[in-house]
Design a protein around this motif. Structure first.
Motif, PDB file in Angstrom:
ATOM      1  N   MET A   1      27.399 -18.977  22.386  1.00 18.26           N
ATOM      2  CA  MET A   1      28.586 -19.677  21.935  1.00 18.26           C
ATOM      3  C   MET A   1      29.492 -19.913  23.143  1.00 18.26           C
ATOM      4  SD  MET A   1      31.630 -18.354  19.371  1.00 18.26           S
ATOM      5  CE  MET A   1      30.816 -18.809  17.854  1.00 18.26           C
ATOM      6  N   GLU A   2      29.983 -21.128  23.237  1.00 14.72           N
ATOM      7  CA  GLU A   2      30.945 -21.481  24.281  1.00 14.72           C
ATOM      8  C   GLU A   2      32.350 -21.080  23.825  1.00 14.72           C
ATOM      9  OE1 GLU A   2      30.235 -22.901  27.255  1.00 14.72           O
ATOM     10  OE2 GLU A   2      28.111 -22.784  26.744  1.00 14.72           O
ATOM     11  N   GLY A   3      33.215 -20.860  24.784  1.00 10.38           N
ATOM     12  CA  GLY A   3      34.582 -20.468  24.478  1.00 10.38           C
ATOM     13  C   GLY A   3      35.316 -21.472  23.615  1.00 10.38           C
ATOM     14  N   ALA A   4      35.055 -22.770  23.844  1.00 10.93           N
ATOM     15  CA  ALA A   4      35.721 -23.807  23.058  1.00 10.93           C
ATOM     16  C   ALA A   4      35.358 -23.696  21.573  1.00 10.93           C
ATOM     17  CB  ALA A   4      35.359 -25.188  23.588  1.00 10.93           C
ATOM     18  N   GLU A   5      34.123 -23.305  21.275  1.00 12.99           N
ATOM     19  CA  GLU A   5      33.708 -23.144  19.880  1.00 12.99           C
ATOM     20  C   GLU A   5      34.433 -21.961  19.247  1.00 12.99           C
ATOM     21  OE1 GLU A   5      29.721 -22.723  17.078  1.00 12.99           O
ATOM     22  OE2 GLU A   5      29.505 -22.598  19.244  1.00 12.99           O
ATOM     23  N   LEU A   6      34.582 -20.872  20.000  1.00  9.72           N
ATOM     24  CA  LEU A   6      35.325 -19.724  19.487  1.00  9.72           C
ATOM     25  C   LEU A   6      36.761 -20.122  19.175  1.00  9.72           C
ATOM     26  CD1 LEU A   6      35.560 -16.681  18.853  1.00  9.72           C
ATOM     27  CD2 LEU A   6      36.229 -16.365  21.241  1.00  9.72           C
ATOM     28  N   LYS A   7      37.389 -20.855  20.082  1.00  6.87           N
ATOM     29  CA  LYS A   7      38.776 -21.285  19.855  1.00  6.87           C
ATOM     30  C   LYS A   7      38.865 -22.181  18.629  1.00  6.87           C
ATOM     31  CE  LYS A   7      42.843 -23.169  22.096  1.00  6.87           C
ATOM     32  NZ  LYS A   7      43.416 -23.631  23.377  1.00  6.87           N
ATOM     33  N   SER A   8      37.915 -23.077  18.470  1.00  2.06           N
ATOM     34  CA  SER A   8      37.900 -23.955  17.301  1.00  2.06           C
ATOM     35  C   SER A   8      37.808 -23.151  16.006  1.00  2.06           C
ATOM     36  CB  SER A   8      36.723 -24.929  17.409  1.00  2.06           C
ATOM     37  OG  SER A   8      36.607 -25.687  16.227  1.00  2.06           O
ATOM     38  N   ILE A   9      36.935 -22.167  15.976  1.00  2.00           N
ATOM     39  CA  ILE A   9      36.785 -21.321  14.786  1.00  2.00           C
ATOM     40  C   ILE A   9      38.071 -20.547  14.535  1.00  2.00           C
ATOM     41  CG2 ILE A   9      35.589 -19.305  13.828  1.00  2.00           C
ATOM     42  CD1 ILE A   9      33.045 -20.369  15.294  1.00  2.00           C
ATOM     43  N   ARG A  10      38.640 -19.964  15.582  1.00  2.21           N
ATOM     44  CA  ARG A  10      39.880 -19.199  15.440  1.00  2.21           C
ATOM     45  C   ARG A  10      40.985 -20.065  14.851  1.00  2.21           C
ATOM     46  NH1 ARG A  10      44.354 -18.891  18.405  1.00  2.21           N
ATOM     47  NH2 ARG A  10      43.536 -19.746  20.353  1.00  2.21           N
ATOM     48  N   LEU A  11      41.102 -21.284  15.355  1.00  3.79           N
ATOM     49  CA  LEU A  11      42.138 -22.183  14.847  1.00  3.79           C
ATOM     50  C   LEU A  11      41.864 -22.593  13.404  1.00  3.79           C
ATOM     51  CD1 LEU A  11      42.752 -24.347  18.030  1.00  3.79           C
ATOM     52  CD2 LEU A  11      44.180 -22.484  17.127  1.00  3.79           C
ATOM     53  N   LYS A  12      40.589 -22.823  13.056  1.00  6.93           N
ATOM     54  CA  LYS A  12      40.247 -23.159  11.668  1.00  6.93           C
ATOM     55  C   LYS A  12      40.578 -22.017  10.721  1.00  6.93           C
ATOM     56  CE  LYS A  12      36.713 -26.568  12.586  1.00  6.93           C
ATOM     57  NZ  LYS A  12      35.298 -26.911  12.601  1.00  6.93           N
ATOM     58  N   LEU A  13      40.549 -20.791  11.236  1.00  4.36           N
ATOM     59  CA  LEU A  13      40.916 -19.630  10.425  1.00  4.36           C
ATOM     60  C   LEU A  13      42.430 -19.435  10.394  1.00  4.36           C
ATOM     61  CD1 LEU A  13      38.165 -17.154  11.653  1.00  4.36           C
ATOM     62  CD2 LEU A  13      38.311 -18.216   9.392  1.00  4.36           C
ATOM     63  N   GLY A  14      43.156 -20.236  11.165  1.00  2.64           N
ATOM     64  CA  GLY A  14      44.604 -20.137  11.192  1.00  2.64           C
ATOM     65  C   GLY A  14      45.115 -18.883  11.879  1.00  2.64           C
ATOM     66  N   LEU A  15      44.333 -18.360  12.831  1.00  5.23           N
ATOM     67  CA  LEU A  15      44.688 -17.104  13.494  1.00  5.23           C
ATOM     68  C   LEU A  15      45.173 -17.352  14.918  1.00  5.23           C
ATOM     69  CD1 LEU A  15      41.653 -14.900  12.418  1.00  5.23           C
ATOM     70  CD2 LEU A  15      43.994 -14.761  11.538  1.00  5.23           C
ATOM     71  N   SER A  16      46.173 -16.586  15.318  1.00  3.44           N
ATOM     72  CA  SER A  16      46.574 -16.562  16.717  1.00  3.44           C
ATOM     73  C   SER A  16      45.525 -15.772  17.484  1.00  3.44           C
ATOM     74  CB  SER A  16      47.929 -15.862  16.853  1.00  3.44           C
ATOM     75  OG  SER A  16      47.810 -14.492  16.483  1.00  3.44           O
ATOM     76  N   ALA A  17      45.604 -15.825  18.798  1.00  2.00           N
ATOM     77  CA  ALA A  17      44.687 -15.021  19.609  1.00  2.00           C
ATOM     78  C   ALA A  17      44.880 -13.541  19.299  1.00  2.00           C
ATOM     79  CB  ALA A  17      44.900 -15.302  21.096  1.00  2.00           C
ATOM     80  N   GLU A  18      46.124 -13.135  19.092  1.00  2.00           N
ATOM     81  CA  GLU A  18      46.410 -11.742  18.758  1.00  2.00           C
ATOM     82  C   GLU A  18      45.829 -11.365  17.396  1.00  2.00           C
ATOM     83  OE1 GLU A  18      48.605 -13.921  20.018  1.00  2.00           O
ATOM     84  OE2 GLU A  18      48.826 -13.011  21.995  1.00  2.00           O
ATOM     85  N   GLY A  19      45.963 -12.259  16.429  1.00  2.00           N
ATOM     86  CA  GLY A  19      45.412 -12.004  15.098  1.00  2.00           C
ATOM     87  C   GLY A  19      43.895 -11.904  15.122  1.00  2.00           C
ATOM     88  N   LEU A  47      30.107 -12.686  14.638  1.00  2.00           N
ATOM     89  CA  LEU A  47      31.161 -12.541  13.633  1.00  2.00           C
ATOM     90  C   LEU A  47      31.938 -13.840  13.459  1.00  2.00           C
ATOM     91  CD1 LEU A  47      32.757 -10.898  11.610  1.00  2.00           C
ATOM     92  CD2 LEU A  47      34.106  -9.977  13.512  1.00  2.00           C
ATOM     93  N   ALA A  48      32.247 -14.516  14.547  1.00  2.00           N
ATOM     94  CA  ALA A  48      32.987 -15.778  14.457  1.00  2.00           C
ATOM     95  C   ALA A  48      32.208 -16.813  13.649  1.00  2.00           C
ATOM     96  CB  ALA A  48      33.303 -16.309  15.855  1.00  2.00           C
ATOM     97  N   LYS A  49      30.917 -16.921  13.911  1.00  2.00           N
ATOM     98  CA  LYS A  49      30.093 -17.882  13.161  1.00  2.00           C
ATOM     99  C   LYS A  49      30.007 -17.494  11.684  1.00  2.00           C
ATOM    100  CE  LYS A  49      27.331 -19.413  17.062  1.00  2.00           C
ATOM    101  NZ  LYS A  49      26.006 -19.438  17.696  1.00  2.00           N
ATOM    102  N   ALA A  50      29.910 -16.200  11.406  1.00  2.00           N
ATOM    103  CA  ALA A  50      29.863 -15.745  10.010  1.00  2.00           C
ATOM    104  C   ALA A  50      31.177 -16.056   9.308  1.00  2.00           C
ATOM    105  CB  ALA A  50      29.555 -14.253   9.940  1.00  2.00           C
ATOM    106  N   LEU A  51      32.288 -15.869  10.000  1.00  2.00           N
ATOM    107  CA  LEU A  51      33.589 -16.194   9.411  1.00  2.00           C
ATOM    108  C   LEU A  51      33.717 -17.687   9.141  1.00  2.00           C
ATOM    109  CD1 LEU A  51      35.775 -13.850  11.601  1.00  2.00           C
ATOM    110  CD2 LEU A  51      35.627 -13.742   9.102  1.00  2.00           C
ATOM    111  N   ARG A  52      33.177 -18.502  10.028  1.00  2.00           N
ATOM    112  CA  ARG A  52      33.221 -19.950   9.845  1.00  2.00           C
ATOM    113  C   ARG A  52      32.353 -20.396   8.667  1.00  2.00           C
ATOM    114  NH1 ARG A  52      30.221 -22.894  14.377  1.00  2.00           N
ATOM    115  NH2 ARG A  52      28.516 -22.005  13.162  1.00  2.00           N
ATOM    116  N   ASP A  53      31.170 -19.776   8.519  1.00  2.00           N
ATOM    117  CA  ASP A  53      30.156 -20.289   7.605  1.00  2.00           C
ATOM    118  C   ASP A  53      30.088 -19.618   6.236  1.00  2.00           C
ATOM    119  OD1 ASP A  53      29.460 -21.942   9.709  1.00  2.00           O
ATOM    120  OD2 ASP A  53      27.767 -20.703  10.342  1.00  2.00           O
ATOM    121  N   SER A  54      30.683 -18.447   6.069  1.00  2.00           N
ATOM    122  CA  SER A  54      30.462 -17.678   4.845  1.00  2.00           C
ATOM    123  C   SER A  54      31.753 -17.346   4.107  1.00  2.00           C
ATOM    124  CB  SER A  54      29.729 -16.369   5.188  1.00  2.00           C
ATOM    125  OG  SER A  54      29.662 -15.538   4.053  1.00  2.00           O
TER     126      SER A  54
END
Length: 70
Positions: A1-19, A47-54
């Motif tokens: 996973m590239e960092g940009a994909e992680l950031k995209s998932i984090r933002l889709k979850l509505g989470l700050s970096a701290e969250g 975990l990030a992919k599971a949070l995005r997909d499930s």
């Protein structure tokens, strides 16, 4: 996973970096921002992919996908 994909998932979850750091057990948001610029540790990527997909995984962790106007 590239960092940009992680950031995209984090933002889709509505989470700050701290969250997101609290969710995955990282020390702080600085670690998450570093991963978003460099390599994402494999366990965090899974975990990030599971949070995005499930729905079940999001429910377990008590997060939802943010509503976007795409």
């Amino acid at each position: 996973m590239e960092g940009a994909e992680l950031k995209s998932i984090r933002l889709k979850l509505g989470l700050s970096a701290e969250g997101f750091a609290r969710l995955v057990g990282a020390a702080d948001g600085a670690h998450v921002r570093k991963w978003e610029r460099t390599a994402v540790p494999p366990p965090v990527a899974v975990l990030a992919k599971a949070l995005r997909d499930s729905d079940a995984v999001r429910s377990y962790f008590g997060v939802t996908l943010a509503v976007t106007s795409e």
